[in-house]
Design an enzyme around this catalytic site. Structure first.
Site, mmCIF file in Angstrom:
data_model
loop_
_atom_site.group_PDB
_atom_site.id
_atom_site.type_symbol
_atom_site.label_atom_id
_atom_site.label_comp_id
_atom_site.label_asym_id
_atom_site.label_seq_id
_atom_site.Cartn_x
_atom_site.Cartn_y
_atom_site.Cartn_z
ATOM 1 N N ASP A 151 -8.630 0.529 2.673
ATOM 2 C CA ASP A 151 -7.574 0.104 3.594
ATOM 3 C C ASP A 151 -7.966 0.535 5.007
ATOM 4 O O ASP A 151 -7.553 1.585 5.495
ATOM 5 C CB ASP A 151 -6.241 0.736 3.168
ATOM 6 N N GLU A 193 -9.314 4.168 -1.601
ATOM 7 C CA GLU A 193 -8.174 3.920 -2.476
ATOM 8 C C GLU A 193 -8.604 3.207 -3.753
ATOM 9 O O GLU A 193 -9.734 2.726 -3.880
ATOM 10 C CB GLU A 193 -7.126 3.061 -1.760
ATOM 11 N N TYR A 226 1.245 5.799 -0.453
ATOM 12 C CA TYR A 226 0.915 7.037 0.255
ATOM 13 C C TYR A 226 1.110 8.150 -0.771
ATOM 14 O O TYR A 226 2.002 8.980 -0.654
ATOM 15 C CB TYR A 226 1.902 7.150 1.423
ATOM 16 N N HIS A 281 -3.483 14.294 0.854
ATOM 17 C CA HIS A 281 -3.615 13.442 2.030
ATOM 18 C C HIS A 281 -2.359 13.520 2.898
ATOM 19 O O HIS A 281 -2.440 13.715 4.119
ATOM 20 C CB HIS A 281 -3.857 11.993 1.591
ATOM 21 N N ARG A 289 2.267 16.851 12.790
ATOM 22 C CA ARG A 289 3.472 17.673 12.941
ATOM 23 C C ARG A 289 3.101 19.145 12.725
ATOM 24 O O ARG A 289 3.579 19.786 11.778
ATOM 25 C CB ARG A 289 4.553 17.247 11.945
ATOM 26 N N THR A 295 -8.394 -5.521 4.723
ATOM 27 C CA THR A 295 -8.394 -4.628 3.564
ATOM 28 C C THR A 295 -9.489 -5.133 2.635
ATOM 29 O O THR A 295 -9.470 -6.300 2.236
ATOM 30 C CB THR A 295 -7.044 -4.653 2.824
ATOM 31 N N TYR A 305 3.770 2.766 15.078
ATOM 32 C CA TYR A 305 4.407 2.930 13.773
ATOM 33 C C TYR A 305 5.837 3.454 13.811
ATOM 34 O O TYR A 305 6.557 3.355 12.823
ATOM 35 C CB TYR A 305 3.538 3.817 12.865
ATOM 36 N N ARG A 332 -6.434 4.038 13.806
ATOM 37 C CA ARG A 332 -5.488 5.140 13.944
ATOM 38 C C ARG A 332 -4.808 5.171 15.306
ATOM 39 O O ARG A 332 -3.650 5.593 15.416
ATOM 40 C CB ARG A 332 -6.211 6.472 13.702
ATOM 41 N N GLU A 352 -8.722 12.809 8.240
ATOM 42 C CA GLU A 352 -8.680 14.150 7.654
ATOM 43 C C GLU A 352 -10.016 14.880 7.806
ATOM 44 O O GLU A 352 -10.054 16.072 8.130
ATOM 45 C CB GLU A 352 -8.335 14.057 6.173
ATOM 46 N N LYS A 378 -3.175 -1.773 10.545
ATOM 47 C CA LYS A 378 -3.618 -1.920 9.156
ATOM 48 C C LYS A 378 -3.931 -3.367 8.772
ATOM 49 O O LYS A 378 -4.741 -3.614 7.878
ATOM 50 C CB LYS A 378 -2.512 -1.422 8.214
ATOM 51 N N GLN A 380 -2.204 2.450 15.271
ATOM 52 C CA GLN A 380 -1.171 2.857 14.326
ATOM 53 C C GLN A 380 -0.256 3.925 14.932
ATOM 54 O O GLN A 380 0.965 3.876 14.788
ATOM 55 C CB GLN A 380 -1.820 3.379 13.047
ATOM 56 N N GLU A 409 -9.875 4.269 4.405
ATOM 57 C CA GLU A 409 -9.025 4.936 3.430
ATOM 58 C C GLU A 409 -9.563 4.604 2.048
ATOM 59 O O GLU A 409 -9.554 3.437 1.632
ATOM 60 C CB GLU A 409 -7.559 4.520 3.564
ATOM 61 N N THR A 448 -4.442 6.585 0.222
ATOM 62 C CA THR A 448 -5.678 7.355 0.383
ATOM 63 C C THR A 448 -5.785 8.431 -0.691
ATOM 64 O O THR A 448 -4.851 9.186 -0.924
ATOM 65 C CB THR A 448 -5.724 8.014 1.763
ATOM 66 N N ASP A 451 0.842 -1.191 0.000
ATOM 67 C CA ASP A 451 0.000 0.000 0.000
ATOM 68 C C ASP A 451 0.881 1.246 0.000
ATOM 69 O O ASP A 451 1.890 1.310 0.714
ATOM 70 C CB ASP A 451 -0.918 0.007 1.221
#
Length: 410
Positions: free
Chosen positions: A228, A196, A123, A128, A137, A252, A239, A232, A356, A248, A235, A194, A342, A121
């Protein structure tokens, strides 16, 4: 007035003869006999039975319990089989033979149509990735330094790829918020989606030999909608430093229908302008065919539209993802599946994840049965999509749907 033949779908039907996606189905009378089907309108053609009845040489590829033989047959066979199928459902001389081999869509059970070999998968949406970066961040750069130099991805779990309609059990695992002194164990409280597009590999490649950008269509058979599912909270705790794992790998979901690339010629579009020079193996500026696809996705929760992500905005193309996935010499296998990542656009209503849409739970989404930040038990998520087709008609992509069930007690 005679009943309309299933060989005559309504004008403009997104699943008309210009589309003909592949799937695998069983009937109530023979639940133990999966067979390859091709969708026409609201019916499914038993492709193997049609090939046998017409004495077609493609019976060896179509009279099967799955798509694997067809996937491995290669681009010339894909083109020839598609031409034959188009003739079978449009040429009047075949009607008497073909019509009895069409089954109503609501009378069959759709299965996962191929054996998933590996699952990767990506990104690939700048919108996104920028949103996620701003969420996690807020005082730093939204994109990581490598993001515009290579398609970032992770290697997922092929054994938990499930067909549309399969229920998704809420996963449990460790989670820790900044306010917690130690991690706790329990069901995820930030279960997400997600939106996709998944790409399906047909022809394998040998280990040690990268697949070039221009060879994409020799290896990739088609595509499907893909969800997907993402926990969260699990994760976020797990991660660092190696990336997604249990947040994850629990499920799926993919559509039961695989749309061949050949059905999407009219949907080809140029990807967004790149503002960072690419290394030669990813540089698609000289490619003859545009690598993007104009696919319009709609996401609903319990029948209520929450987002409409546009696939045409994806920064990295499927061809670039395939080239990067193999540049180190990793081999391809028939049945390899890779997700686009995503799909999100620049507008709020175009964001392809609840992370989001709710800005990590800060904002609630209003639904008729109450507000949401993340998914509740019983919620059913459905994704549908279409792409421009020939002469202004739409090409429909088979939906992908799943309903959340509670985590096991204890």
């Amino acid at each position: 007035m005679s009943e309309q033949s299933p060989l005559d779908p309504a004008e403009g039907d997104p699943f008309g003869p210009h589309n003909l996606p592949y799937g695998v189905f069983t009937t109530a009378g023979e639940p133990g006999r999966p067979r390859v089907g091709v969708r026409l309108g609201n019916h499914v053609l038993d492709a193997g039975a049609a090939a046998r009845a017409l004495g077609s040489p493609y019976a060896a590829l179509l009279d099967r319990p799955g798509l694997d033989a067809l996937l491995a047959a290669g681009r010339t066979a894909w083109r020839d089989v598609r031409r034959a199928l188009t003739a079978w459902v449009t040429v009047p001389a075949h009607r008497e033979t073909i019509e009895p081999l069409l089954h109503p869509l609501d009378a069959v059970t759709m299965l996962l149509p191929y054996q998933v070999a590996d699952y990767v998968d990506f990104y690939a949406s700048e919108h996104h990735a920028t949103n996620v970066g701003r969420i996690f961040r807020p005082d730093g750069e939204a994109l990581t330094p490598n993001w515009k130099h290579l398609p970032i991805g992770y290697h997922g779990r092929s054994g938990t790829v499930v067909v549309s309609g399969t229920e998704v059990v809420r996963p449990s695992g460790q989670r820790k918020t900044p306010a917690d002194t130690a991690p706790v164990f329990g069901p995820s409280v930030k279960l997400d989606i997600e939106a996709e597009v998944g790409f399906l590999v047909g022809v394998p490649s040998p280990q040690g030999r990268p697949v070039a950008l221009g060879d994409f269509r020799d290896h990739v058979f088609g595509l499907s909608l893909l969800n997907d599912w993402s926990a969260r909270d699990l994760q976020a705790w797990e991660y660092v430093p190696l990336g997604p794992f249990l947040g994850k790998s629990f499920a799926t979901s993919v559509s039961a229908w695989v749309t061949p690339l050949e059905a999407l010629e009219a949907a080809r579009t140029a990807p967004p302008a790149r503002d960072v020079p690419l290394l030669p193996y990813l540089d698609d500026s000289a490619e003859e065919e545009p690598g993007g696809l104009d696919i319009r996705i709609t996401v609903t929760v319990n029948g209520h539209v929450i987002a409409e992500p546009p696939f045409a905005t994806m920064y990295w193309t499927a061809a670039q993802q395939l080239a990067h996935m193999t540049v180190n010499g990793a081999s391809l296998r028939t049945g390899d599946l890779y997700g686009s990542g995503t799909v999100s656009g620049p507008e709020v209503h175009q964001r392809g994840s609840l992370l989001e849409l709710t800005w990590n739970g800060r904002d609630r989404i209003d639904l008729p049965d109450g507000g949401r930040t993340f998914l509740a038990d019983g919620d059913e998520v459905t994704m549908t999509a279409w792409a421009p087709g020939p002469d202004g008609v739409r090409v429909g992509l088979g939906e992908v749907s799943g309903r959340i069930t509670a985590a096991p007690a204890g």
